[in-house]
Motif scaffolding. Structure first.
Motif, PDB file in Angstrom:
ATOM      1  N   GLU A  44       0.947  -1.201   0.082  1.00  0.00           N
ATOM      2  CA  GLU A  44      -0.101   0.148  -0.028  1.00  0.00           C
ATOM      3  C   GLU A  44       0.877   1.283   0.072  1.00  0.00           C
ATOM      4  N   PRO A  45       0.532   2.454  -0.430  1.00  0.00           N
ATOM      5  CA  PRO A  45       1.214   3.588  -0.422  1.00  0.00           C
ATOM      6  C   PRO A  45       1.813   3.976   0.703  1.00  0.00           C
ATOM      7  N   ASP A  46       1.060   3.507   1.884  1.00  0.00           N
ATOM      8  CA  ASP A  46       1.709   4.042   3.301  1.00  0.00           C
ATOM      9  C   ASP A  46       2.564   2.866   3.814  1.00  0.00           C
ATOM     10  N   THR A  47       3.135   2.003   3.047  1.00  0.00           N
ATOM     11  CA  THR A  47       4.329   1.137   3.751  1.00  0.00           C
ATOM     12  C   THR A  47       5.399   1.560   3.567  1.00  0.00           C
ATOM     13  N   LEU A  48       6.431   1.669   4.257  1.00  0.00           N
ATOM     14  CA  LEU A  48       7.657   2.089   4.357  1.00  0.00           C
ATOM     15  C   LEU A  48       8.644   0.703   3.729  1.00  0.00           C
ATOM     16  N   ALA A  96      23.819  -4.969  -7.685  1.00  0.00           N
ATOM     17  CA  ALA A  96      23.956  -5.270  -6.179  1.00  0.00           C
ATOM     18  C   ALA A  96      24.880  -4.129  -5.533  1.00  0.00           C
ATOM     19  N   GLY A  97      24.472  -3.981  -4.415  1.00  0.00           N
ATOM     20  CA  GLY A  97      25.345  -2.777  -3.582  1.00  0.00           C
ATOM     21  C   GLY A  97      24.773  -1.463  -3.724  1.00  0.00           C
ATOM     22  N   VAL A  98      23.616  -1.256  -4.686  1.00  0.00           N
ATOM     23  CA  VAL A  98      23.063   0.164  -4.687  1.00  0.00           C
ATOM     24  C   VAL A  98      22.060   0.447  -3.804  1.00  0.00           C
ATOM     25  N   TRP A  99      22.296   1.384  -2.995  1.00  0.00           N
ATOM     26  CA  TRP A  99      20.973   1.981  -2.186  1.00  0.00           C
ATOM     27  C   TRP A  99      19.759   2.222  -2.992  1.00  0.00           C
ATOM     28  N   HIS A 100      18.790   1.830  -2.379  1.00  0.00           N
ATOM     29  CA  HIS A 100      17.536   1.993  -3.143  1.00  0.00           C
ATOM     30  C   HIS A 100      16.305   1.846  -2.134  1.00  0.00           C
ATOM     31  N   ALA A 101      15.210   2.340  -2.599  1.00  0.00           N
ATOM     32  CA  ALA A 101      13.969   2.317  -2.119  1.00  0.00           C
ATOM     33  C   ALA A 101      12.634   2.305  -3.216  1.00  0.00           C
ATOM     34  N   VAL A 102      11.676   1.884  -2.649  1.00  0.00           N
ATOM     35  CA  VAL A 102      10.516   1.675  -3.656  1.00  0.00           C
ATOM     36  C   VAL A 102       9.254   2.358  -2.669  1.00  0.00           C
ATOM     37  N   LEU A 103       8.331   2.851  -3.574  1.00  0.00           N
ATOM     38  CA  LEU A 103       6.992   3.574  -2.969  1.00  0.00           C
ATOM     39  C   LEU A 103       5.973   3.062  -4.056  1.00  0.00           C
ATOM     40  N   SER A 104       4.928   2.359  -3.408  1.00  0.00           N
ATOM     41  CA  SER A 104       3.793   2.149  -4.401  1.00  0.00           C
ATOM     42  C   SER A 104       2.879   3.505  -4.531  1.00  0.00           C
ATOM     43  N   LEU A 105       2.651   3.886  -5.589  1.00  0.00           N
ATOM     44  CA  LEU A 105       1.904   5.066  -5.722  1.00  0.00           C
ATOM     45  C   LEU A 105       0.253   4.737  -5.679  1.00  0.00           C
ATOM     46  N   ASP A 106       0.128   3.431  -5.836  1.00  0.00           N
ATOM     47  CA  ASP A 106      -1.321   3.278  -6.010  1.00  0.00           C
ATOM     48  C   ASP A 106      -1.965   2.223  -5.073  1.00  0.00           C
ATOM     49  N   ALA A 107      -2.959   2.323  -4.400  1.00  0.00           N
ATOM     50  CA  ALA A 107      -3.633   1.129  -3.618  1.00  0.00           C
ATOM     51  C   ALA A 107      -3.565  -0.029  -4.472  1.00  0.00           C
ATOM     52  N   LEU A 142       9.048  10.918   4.859  1.00  0.00           N
ATOM     53  CA  LEU A 142       9.885  10.245   4.050  1.00  0.00           C
ATOM     54  C   LEU A 142       9.059   9.689   2.791  1.00  0.00           C
ATOM     55  N   LEU A 143       7.746   9.141   3.034  1.00  0.00           N
ATOM     56  CA  LEU A 143       7.202   8.581   1.917  1.00  0.00           C
ATOM     57  C   LEU A 143       6.731   9.631   0.913  1.00  0.00           C
ATOM     58  N   ALA A 144       6.309  10.692   1.694  1.00  0.00           N
ATOM     59  CA  ALA A 144       5.781  12.125   0.687  1.00  0.00           C
ATOM     60  C   ALA A 144       7.039  12.535   0.200  1.00  0.00           C
ATOM     61  N   ASN A 148       8.018  12.438  -4.553  1.00  0.00           N
ATOM     62  CA  ASN A 148       8.220  13.938  -5.318  1.00  0.00           C
ATOM     63  C   ASN A 148       9.932  13.877  -5.563  1.00  0.00           C
ATOM     64  N   ALA A 149      10.756  12.956  -4.764  1.00  0.00           N
ATOM     65  CA  ALA A 149      11.970  13.056  -5.042  1.00  0.00           C
ATOM     66  C   ALA A 149      12.559  13.299  -6.293  1.00  0.00           C
ATOM     67  N   GLN A 150      13.585  13.964  -6.708  1.00  0.00           N
ATOM     68  CA  GLN A 150      14.311  13.935  -8.083  1.00  0.00           C
ATOM     69  C   GLN A 150      15.753  13.820  -7.864  1.00  0.00           C
ATOM     70  N   VAL A 151      16.241  13.460  -8.957  1.00  0.00           N
ATOM     71  CA  VAL A 151      17.616  13.149  -9.108  1.00  0.00           C
ATOM     72  C   VAL A 151      18.329  14.555  -8.655  1.00  0.00           C
ATOM     73  N   GLY A 152      19.590  14.353  -7.903  1.00  0.00           N
ATOM     74  CA  GLY A 152      20.099  15.434  -7.103  1.00  0.00           C
ATOM     75  C   GLY A 152      19.624  15.850  -5.677  1.00  0.00           C
ATOM     76  N   GLU A 153      18.481  15.296  -5.488  1.00  0.00           N
ATOM     77  CA  GLU A 153      17.942  15.763  -4.215  1.00  0.00           C
ATOM     78  C   GLU A 153      18.381  14.719  -2.876  1.00  0.00           C
ATOM     79  N   ARG A 154      18.609  15.276  -1.822  1.00  0.00           N
ATOM     80  CA  ARG A 154      18.546  14.547  -0.600  1.00  0.00           C
ATOM     81  C   ARG A 154      17.476  14.380   0.463  1.00  0.00           C
ATOM     82  N   TRP A 155      17.189  13.468   0.939  1.00  0.00           N
ATOM     83  CA  TRP A 155      16.381  13.450   2.162  1.00  0.00           C
ATOM     84  C   TRP A 155      16.492  14.236   3.248  1.00  0.00           C
ATOM     85  N   PRO A 156      15.961  15.399   3.461  1.00  0.00           N
ATOM     86  CA  PRO A 156      16.121  16.590   4.484  1.00  0.00           C
ATOM     87  C   PRO A 156      16.174  16.052   5.815  1.00  0.00           C
ATOM     88  N   GLY A 157      15.334  15.079   6.227  1.00  0.00           N
ATOM     89  CA  GLY A 157      15.238  14.573   7.656  1.00  0.00           C
ATOM     90  C   GLY A 157      16.386  14.194   8.340  1.00  0.00           C
TER      91      GLY A 157
END
Length: 157
Positions: A44-48, A96-107, A142-144, A148-157
């Motif tokens: 679901e879109p609200d899973t981390l 292999a070895g690349v930091w990554h994350a996935v976000l579901s955009l749709d229920a 973080l999910l929000a 919208n994160a774009q290339v070159g941006e960093r999580w500000p939290g």
């Protein structure tokens, strides 16, 4: 013959919707020790999905239902690649070895994942130190940001 039917995808999505973690998986591989892991994951879109890496394997993703933001990061947490799986991309492979994350955009989103086995829980050092963990107050932010994160941006939290 193994299969994942349309009904299986709907049922899996329903399981994720009612799960406390808001995701569920259906393993196609028979054993956690199998050399290739193949599974459908409903999210679901609200899973981390915490920013993480798999030092020992690539990871291939294919959307079965819905769209997903897939982000790759450098060591400092800057986005180095961003794709929308199920919209602009039909299949993605993260090295292999690349930091990554996935976000579901749709229920009801369901993704198919293939990677080398055997299954290994993600080690503590393979979770990005700059990303919050499940249950922390900053997860919704973080999910929000993922959305919208774009290339070159960093999580500000």
């Amino acid at each position: 013959m193994k299969q994942i039917s349309s009904l299986d995808i709907k049922q899996l999505a329903g399981q994720a919707h009612t799960s406390p973690r808001r995701r569920a998986n259906f393993n196609v591989h028979g054993e956690l020790s199998d050399p290739i892991q193949r599974l459908a994951i409903a999210m679901e879109p609200d899973t981390l999905v915490c920013p993480h890496r798999h030092p020992h394997t690539w990871e291939l993703l294919y959307p079965l239902a819905g769209r997903f933001v897939v982000l790759n990061f450098d060591e400092a947490g800057y986005v180095i690649e961003r794709r929308i799986l199920g919209e602009e991309s039909a299949v993605l492979e993260t090295a292999a070895g690349v930091w990554h994350a996935v976000l579901s955009l749709d229920a009801g989103g369901v993704i198919f994942e293939v990677k080398h086995g055997p299954y290994r829980p993600i080690a503590e050092e393979d979770f990005a130190p700059w990303g919050p963990q499940e249950g922390e107050a900053r997860v919704a932010d973080l999910l929000a940001w993922y959305a919208n994160a774009q290339v070159g941006e960093r999580w500000p939290g």
